[in-house]
Design an enzyme around this catalytic site. Structure first.
Site: not given
Ligand code: PSU
Ligand code: MN
Length: 309
Positions: A26, A107, A139, A141, A143, A160
């Site tokens: 990614e 992702v 919220d 994701s 993903d 995370k």
């Molecule tokens: N994990 C990391 N660094 C990142 C991300 C995940 O260690 O930058 C990024 C990935 O691209 C993941 C995104 O898909 O954060 C998720 O964002 P959101 O929570 O807005 O869906």
């Molecule tokens: Mn989000």
């Protein structure tokens, strides 16, 4: 491939022609996940790790409306230097391409790009998941849903620890996504090797992961697999050290009124500051570790018959 809005880099095209295993990467981790210049250095190190393990890296990004599958060294530098680059997920990937814009793939968007390019394995740091307080903010994701739709095996160090891990894994179970822990009976927690959550599935070899990926294809099951790979012991940060800092970062995000796409990058940056850079070193080590495992899985997949086996 000309009917698809994809451009394979020369290295990826060559790998494709010669049947060399490919691993997708990614680009949001480069533009929104790590500070310059460690972001570009890490991207190059991860690519080198994959090559050393006998596979070819395909970093995904949109530049001038073209979805690149594999970036040249110049394109990687250009992406890292772009200001205000969009963070693309399933919802906005096509629009960015149609408008001729630039964007980094999360992702979810990387899984879509990998599937379009015929790449079955993808390595990253951590996936997005259910944010703490999601019962009020909703919220979650994109993903997670992508993992239930798109047939790509994603290697990560878990979700995370800034997220609500139990809820994240409940949602994955509901969506029917196989969650595999490599070599242990509990799921890892990104910066730490162990969480308190029992692993739904445990595997000990890349070959097992590859066979399971193929069996899903053979049975026509939609969606991918999530392989959670614990951070190497020497690089982990104990959960007890991190917990208060994560709470602090979450309180700061709240106070700053962060919402939607801004939440994850804000939290990662705050934790970087609060750990005085230690979280970044751990993040780099775990991504590289995941890249090596993904390359091993890609090699195993290449040695299996494509669908019938
Ligand atoms: N994990 C990391 N660094 C990142 C991300 C995940 O260690 O930058 C990024 C990935 O691209 C993941 C995104 O898909 O954060 C998720 O964002 P959101 O929570 O807005 O869906
Ligand atoms: Mn989000």
């Amino acid at each position: 491939m000309t009917h698809l809005p994809l451009l394979l880099s020369p290295e990826v095209a060559e790998a494709r022609a010669s049947g060399t295993p490919l691993v997708a990467l990614e680009s949001t981790i480069i533009t929104h996940g790590m500070p310059f210049p460690r972001n570009v250095e890490t991207a190059r190190a991860v690519e080198a790790d994959i090559r050393k393990a006998g596979a070819v890296p395909a970093t995904m990004a949109v530049l001038d409306g073209t979805l690149h599958v594999g970036l040249t060294s110049d394109q990687l530098d250009r992406l890292a230097a772009l200001e205000d680059v969009a963070k693309l997920s399933r919802a906005d990937l096509a629009t960015c391409i149609a408008r001729g814009g630039h964007g980094a793939t999360t992702v979810a968007a990387t899984m879509i790009a990998a599937q379009l390019a015929g790449i079955e394995v993808f390595a990253t740091g951590g996936i997005g998941g259910v944010h703490r307080g999601a019962e009020l903010s909703f919220d979650i994701s994109a993903d997670l849903r992508e993992l239930s739709l798109t047939p790509v095996t994603v290697v990560a160090a878990g979700a995370k620890a800034i997220l609500d891990l139990p809820k994240t894994y409940e949602v994955l179970e509901t969506l029917g996504v196989p969650v595999i822990a490599m070599g242990q009976d509990v799921l890892p927690a990104f910066w730490s090797r162990r969480s308190e959550i029992a692993a739904p599935l445990r595997m000990d070899t890349a070959a097992e992961v590859a066979r399971s990926h193929r069996m899903r294809a053979r049975m026509g099951l939609s969606g991918g697999q999530l392989v959670t790979n614990p951070i190497p012991e020497a690089d982990e940060i104990p959960q007890s050290d991190l917990a208060p800092l994560i709470d602090q970062a979450l309180a700061d995000a709240d106070a700053a009124g962060m919402s939607a796409k801004a939440v994850t990058p804000f939290l990662l940056d705050r934790i970087f500051q609060l750990t005085e850079g230690r979280s970044l070193e751990a993040n780099i080590a775990l991504v590289r570790n995941n890249a090596r495992l993904a390359a091993a899985i890609a090699r195993e997949l290449c040695s299996l018959p494509s669908i019938a086996g």
